[in-house]
Each structure stands twice: as C-alpha cells, then as structure tokens.
Motif scaffolding. Structure first.
Motif, PDB file in Angstrom:
ATOM      1  N   UNK A 160      32.724  96.929  62.718  1.00 61.08           N
ATOM      2  CA  UNK A 160      33.613  97.881  63.502  1.00 61.08           C
ATOM      3  C   UNK A 160      34.154  96.994  64.727  1.00 61.08           C
ATOM      4  N   UNK A 161      35.442  96.837  64.862  1.00 59.81           N
ATOM      5  CA  UNK A 161      35.940  96.437  66.058  1.00 59.81           C
ATOM      6  C   UNK A 161      36.213  97.248  67.209  1.00 59.81           C
ATOM      7  N   UNK A 162      35.560  97.112  68.235  1.00 63.87           N
ATOM      8  CA  UNK A 162      35.879  98.171  69.314  1.00 63.87           C
ATOM      9  C   UNK A 162      34.715  97.557  70.494  1.00 63.87           C
ATOM     10  N   UNK A 163      35.305  98.435  71.710  1.00 60.38           N
ATOM     11  CA  UNK A 163      34.477  98.203  73.052  1.00 60.38           C
ATOM     12  C   UNK A 163      33.072  98.671  72.862  1.00 60.38           C
ATOM     13  N   UNK A 164      32.425  98.234  73.890  1.00 59.85           N
ATOM     14  CA  UNK A 164      30.838  98.587  73.961  1.00 59.85           C
ATOM     15  C   UNK A 164      30.562 100.026  74.327  1.00 59.85           C
ATOM     16  N   UNK A 217      24.090 102.774  86.583  1.00 59.70           N
ATOM     17  CA  UNK A 217      22.873 103.687  86.285  1.00 59.70           C
ATOM     18  C   UNK A 217      23.499 105.052  85.534  1.00 59.70           C
ATOM     19  N   UNK A 218      24.524 105.301  85.807  1.00 56.86           N
ATOM     20  CA  UNK A 218      25.476 106.638  85.356  1.00 56.86           C
ATOM     21  C   UNK A 218      26.012 106.167  83.963  1.00 56.86           C
ATOM     22  N   UNK A 219      26.237 105.013  83.806  1.00 61.99           N
ATOM     23  CA  UNK A 219      26.849 104.429  82.485  1.00 61.99           C
ATOM     24  C   UNK A 219      26.434 103.158  81.988  1.00 61.99           C
ATOM     25  N   UNK A 220      25.301 103.027  81.272  1.00 65.82           N
ATOM     26  CA  UNK A 220      24.925 101.812  80.759  1.00 65.82           C
ATOM     27  C   UNK A 220      25.808 101.216  79.338  1.00 65.82           C
ATOM     28  N   UNK A 221      26.891 101.571  79.225  1.00 65.80           N
ATOM     29  CA  UNK A 221      27.788 101.214  78.043  1.00 65.80           C
ATOM     30  C   UNK A 221      28.602  99.922  78.830  1.00 65.80           C
ATOM     31  N   UNK A 222      28.557  99.615  79.983  1.00 72.11           N
ATOM     32  CA  UNK A 222      29.570  98.611  80.586  1.00 72.11           C
ATOM     33  C   UNK A 222      28.730  97.639  81.342  1.00 72.11           C
ATOM     34  N   UNK A 223      29.223  96.883  82.207  1.00 70.17           N
ATOM     35  CA  UNK A 223      28.259  95.911  83.150  1.00 70.17           C
ATOM     36  C   UNK A 223      29.081  95.679  84.394  1.00 70.17           C
ATOM     37  N   UNK A 224      28.177  95.313  85.335  1.00 71.53           N
ATOM     38  CA  UNK A 224      28.766  94.871  86.555  1.00 71.53           C
ATOM     39  C   UNK A 224      29.739  93.478  86.327  1.00 71.53           C
ATOM     40  N   UNK A 225      30.633  93.339  87.224  1.00 70.07           N
ATOM     41  CA  UNK A 225      31.766  92.388  87.030  1.00 70.07           C
ATOM     42  C   UNK A 225      31.101  91.266  88.043  1.00 70.07           C
ATOM     43  N   UNK A 226      30.189  91.329  88.913  1.00 76.25           N
ATOM     44  CA  UNK A 226      29.548  90.568  89.484  1.00 76.25           C
ATOM     45  C   UNK A 226      28.808  89.433  88.658  1.00 76.25           C
ATOM     46  N   UNK A 227      28.878  88.114  88.997  1.00 80.20           N
ATOM     47  CA  UNK A 227      28.046  87.275  87.931  1.00 80.20           C
ATOM     48  C   UNK A 227      26.457  87.045  88.708  1.00 80.20           C
ATOM     49  N   UNK A 228      26.373  87.600  90.087  1.00 76.88           N
ATOM     50  CA  UNK A 228      25.169  87.799  90.674  1.00 76.88           C
ATOM     51  C   UNK A 228      24.465  88.880  90.408  1.00 76.88           C
ATOM     52  N   UNK A 229      24.778  89.743  89.554  1.00 81.49           N
ATOM     53  CA  UNK A 229      23.967  90.948  89.417  1.00 81.49           C
ATOM     54  C   UNK A 229      22.641  90.686  88.421  1.00 81.49           C
ATOM     55  N   UNK A 230      21.575  91.208  88.884  1.00 84.58           N
ATOM     56  CA  UNK A 230      20.434  91.239  88.265  1.00 84.58           C
ATOM     57  C   UNK A 230      20.464  91.845  86.867  1.00 84.58           C
ATOM     58  N   UNK A 231      20.364  91.289  85.954  1.00 84.91           N
ATOM     59  CA  UNK A 231      20.483  91.932  84.569  1.00 84.91           C
ATOM     60  C   UNK A 231      19.181  92.028  83.870  1.00 84.91           C
ATOM     61  N   UNK A 235      22.221  95.691  74.481  1.00 83.37           N
ATOM     62  CA  UNK A 235      23.866  95.714  74.519  1.00 83.37           C
ATOM     63  C   UNK A 235      24.492  95.073  75.667  1.00 83.37           C
ATOM     64  N   UNK A 236      23.927  95.537  76.804  1.00 79.67           N
ATOM     65  CA  UNK A 236      24.314  95.213  78.277  1.00 79.67           C
ATOM     66  C   UNK A 236      24.343  93.443  78.429  1.00 79.67           C
ATOM     67  N   UNK A 237      23.135  93.046  77.994  1.00 76.01           N
ATOM     68  CA  UNK A 237      22.816  91.559  77.988  1.00 76.01           C
ATOM     69  C   UNK A 237      23.730  90.899  77.252  1.00 76.01           C
ATOM     70  N   UNK A 238      23.856  91.350  75.894  1.00 71.70           N
ATOM     71  CA  UNK A 238      24.895  90.454  75.062  1.00 71.70           C
ATOM     72  C   UNK A 238      26.147  90.629  75.733  1.00 71.70           C
ATOM     73  N   UNK A 239      26.638  91.645  76.472  1.00 68.75           N
ATOM     74  CA  UNK A 239      28.011  91.943  77.038  1.00 68.75           C
ATOM     75  C   UNK A 239      28.009  90.777  77.925  1.00 68.75           C
ATOM     76  N   UNK A 240      27.033  90.745  79.029  1.00 61.30           N
ATOM     77  CA  UNK A 240      27.246  89.912  79.993  1.00 61.30           C
ATOM     78  C   UNK A 240      27.366  88.425  79.633  1.00 61.30           C
ATOM     79  N   UNK A 241      26.724  88.078  78.448  1.00 57.22           N
ATOM     80  CA  UNK A 241      26.600  86.893  78.169  1.00 57.22           C
ATOM     81  C   UNK A 241      28.058  86.427  77.627  1.00 57.22           C
ATOM     82  N   UNK A 242      28.437  87.261  76.507  1.00 59.70           N
ATOM     83  CA  UNK A 242      29.876  86.913  76.033  1.00 59.70           C
ATOM     84  C   UNK A 242      30.929  86.899  76.925  1.00 59.70           C
TER      85      UNK A 242
END
Length: 432
Positions: A279-283, A350-364, A370-377
């Motif tokens: 299924x093609x969609x967003x996280x 913390x309120x919405x774990x279906x997305x990720x921080x835009x900063x590349x310095x964020x502690x993942x 799913x968030x870890x994969x999103x950050x990697x991609x």
C-alpha cells in the motif's frame, strides 16, 4: 504530520481549497485569524512573540503548547498563541499574511512556502539558517528555499511516503522487497496468483492517487522535471507525462479494484487483514495498525529510470515561517532557532509517533521501528518533494489533478483526452 480535523491526511479538502482560491483572488476571509497577529509593524511587546498555530486538535495543540512553554522558560520571552481550526487557517492564510500576521506562523515547505515568499508576504530567514543549517540535510534546505536562493521556513517535523507491507505476510509467502519496477511487476504477479490484491488502492477522498502520480513522475523523469511540472513550467501533454500514465496503466491491473468507492482507511485495513500485499501511503497509515505496528514496514518506491534511481522521496515537511514585518523580530528569530532544535521537535513527537523530527541531530534512540526507518529513508534521499497538492497551485490540485486522475482510473484507455484537459487547465491557471 500536521492534520486537518476532517481528515488524517495533511491535505486541504476540496471545499477548503476552493475557499482558499477565493481568498487568493481577493475575496474577504472570515474574520478571526488575520486580526490577531502583532506582525506587519503591529508593535507587539518586545518581551512577547506572537505565534500563529494551526494545530487545533487537542493532542497536537497541547504538544505545541508544551514546546512553546519550554521556549518561554529558556528565553525569558513570552509567547502569545493564536490558534485557529486547521482548515480555517488554510482558508484565511492569504488575507492573514496581508494583514497583521503573527510574528511566527505555521506553514508547509515547498511550493506552498515559495508562493507566499515570492509575493513578498513572509520574512527572509537566511540569517537564522546560517546558524541552524548544520542540523538539516540538503533536501530540507532545498525545500525551504525560494527562487531567490533565500530560506523562508524552518522545518519542524515530516513523514515519508512509501510502499507499506506486513513483514509477517511477506515472510510467510517468501516475498522480497523489489528494487526496480520490473521486480515489482513480477512480485505483483505472484501476489495476484496467491489470491491477494497486490497493491491496496483508494481514491474516494480524491488525494491518494496523487501520491502514485508523484512517485512515477519523479522516478521516470526526475526531481527537477517533477518540480517544474508542478509549477506549470512543463507540458502536461508532453511525452514525459504521457510515459508516466502509460507506466501507471501497466500497473493498474495490480491495484485494488473499485478504488473510487474506497477510503484510504479501508485500503489500509485490507493490508492489515492480509488481503492486500502493498500500500503506497505516508507513515500516518500506522494509525490503522494498532497492535501490529511492529509488523509494519515499508520501502521507497522502486527504481524505474536508472538515471534517477531512488534519489527522491515524498516527505511532506511542516514548519514555521516569519511574517514580513514581525512586531518582535529578535524574539521571532529566537523562537524559530529554538524550533530547529532536536529538543523542541522530539518533545512534540511524543504526541505523534507517526512522523519524525526534521533535525538530523535528533536522538532517534527513542523512535519506534517505523520512525527509525522513516528517518533513514529521508536521510538517504537527495531530494524531498511535498506531495502534489503542496507542490502545485491549489486550484490545479483540487480540480485538474483530482479529476484527471479519477478519469484515468475509470478509463485508462483515454489518456490523450485526459492529458489534454489537464494541460488546458494548467495553461489557464499558470498563465494568469
């Protein structure tokens, strides 16, 4: 992901889009948002920064409020929060920016940001970017930059689109992630033989099919062509766009039938139940997998043209702009710099774990799988797109794109007529 209260997808409803078009044409907006800011020389108190907030649902509203309280504690400044219902915020944005907007305000990267920046309605953030650029990947800076080479948005959070699947189903059936279009066709053929709908598909809400168009277009024609097409600089009747629809036509038999009568939540459920293969969609699709989140995985859309490979990822970016003449310019710059920090972004997530921080310095380390994969991609992408409705004129998205895609799904043999209609509308909209 910034969501509208009417839909979990960050896409303006068609009615809201039409209202926004009217606002852009000079039709008065409903009073409220535009009257509350201190910007445009509004003379706000020097110890206060006004903040235009489109997070009206309670959970994200509480989350962003907590982030701003943290800023108050660190900076010694006060933040005056002006919250508007999400769709209403969108509808009024044009008049809002031309009136007395808040010092700092919520908005989206890409075309939506450039549209107002190039009208001279928002503030240049190049000085802020000179301090925070090391915290962002090049693709995010590119998405925050207008045609004059200056930056007008600070990215806050984002989420990628991809092909989602259940690891358990794929392991059981021996499926492997396809790297190319031919491999995805072969996999889809096998899934069909196994009794699955290879690609879950829904178009009742009008926008999911835009994601398929985007993936095919930048995989076939590349990022720059895609951006130029969205900006009305390329021909919708040209051979490159025709190839996109011809490729989609090849894939359409593998898509779930009767898509125009199905909402994305229903398509997600067919994946969750093991009735569909991908299924093609967003996280944000993870909302439909309660209890199965760790079984959910995704991969970037396969390569089609080796020249472009998988260099582009659709990953809408939500962030913050500054008004053209903020009442408190120093305070606004301090707040925007704060919003670029990992601490601010992670506190919100913390309120919405279906997305990720835009900063590349964020502690993942605290991210779910799913968030870890999103950050990697996202990190591996050379280019970031925002989604068709954010990357083009909203009038084109709500009418020509939606109707053209729907017509194609109904009758894929009528590509020439469909593309002529889309091209005619593009010429009208982008030459005004």
């Amino acid at each position: 992901m910034t969501r509208f209260s009417a839909s979990p997808h960050p896409l303006m409803g068609r009615r809201a889009l039409l209202k926004a078009v009217l606002a852009g044409a000079g039709v008065a907006a409903v009073p409220g948002l535009a009257a509350c800011g201190s910007g445009d020389g509004g003379g706000g108190a020097t110890d206060t920064v006004s903040f235009g907030n489109n997070q009206s649902d309670q959970v994200p509203k509480d989350a962003i409020t907590a982030v701003l309280k943290s800023f108050e504690g660190e900076s010694g400044l006060k933040v005056s929060i002006n919250t508007k219902q999400h769709e209403q915020y969108q509808e009024q944005i044009n008049n809002y920016l031309q009136g007395k907007p808040d010092d700092v305000l919520s908005w989206f990267a890409g075309y939506r940001m450039r549209f107002f920046a190039e009208k001279g309605l928002t503030g240049d953030l190049s000085d802020v970017w000179s301090k925070v650029s090391s915290g962002y990947e090049p693709g995010l800076k590119e998405a925050s930059t207008a045609s004059d080479g200056k930056q007008y948005l600070i990215p806050f959070v984002q989420y990628p689109w991809g092909m989602f699947y259940l690891k358990s189903v794929w392991q059981q059936r021996g499926y492997t992630v396809p790297k190319t279009l031919d491999e995805m066709v072969a996999l889809s053929t096998k899934m069909k033989a196994d009794g699955l709908a290879p690609i879950a598909f829904a178009q009742k809400q009008g926008w999911p099919g835009m994601g398929t168009f985007d993936q095919l277009n930048f995989r076939i024609n590349g990022y720059q062509f895609h951006v130029d097409l969205m900006a009305g600089k390329e021909d919708w009747q040209g051979a490159k766009v025709r190839e996109v629809f011809d490729t989609w036509k090849r894939l359409l038999p593998f898509h779930q039938e009767n898509a125009l009568g199905r909402e994305w939540q229903e398509a997600a459920q067919s994946l969750q139940q093991g009735k569909s293969g991908m299924f093609l969609l967003g996280t944000f699709v993870a909302q439909q997998f309660k209890g199965k989140e760790e079984d959910l995985d995704f991969f970037p859309y396969p390569e089609i043209n080796p020249e472009h490979g998988q260099d582009t990822v659709e990953a809408p970016i939500d962030g913050y702009m500054m008004s053209k003449k903020p009442g408190n310019p120093e305070g606004a710059a301090k707040l925007l710099e704060f919003m670029s920090t990992p601490a601010a972004q992670l506190a919100y997530l913390k309120a919405d774990p279906t997305q990720i921080a835009a900063s590349n310095k964020a502690d993942t380390s605290g991210y779910n799988s799913l968030q870890k994969k999103a950050a990697q991609v996202i990190k591996e992408a050379a280019h970031i797109t925002q989604f068709l409705d954010r990357d083009t004129d909203p009038r084109f998205a709500s009418d020509a794109a939606t109707n053209g895609i729907n017509a194609f799904i109904q009758n894929p043999d009528d590509i020439d007529t469909i593309l002529k209609g889309m091209a005619d509308q593009a010429k009208t909209i982008f030459t005004e």
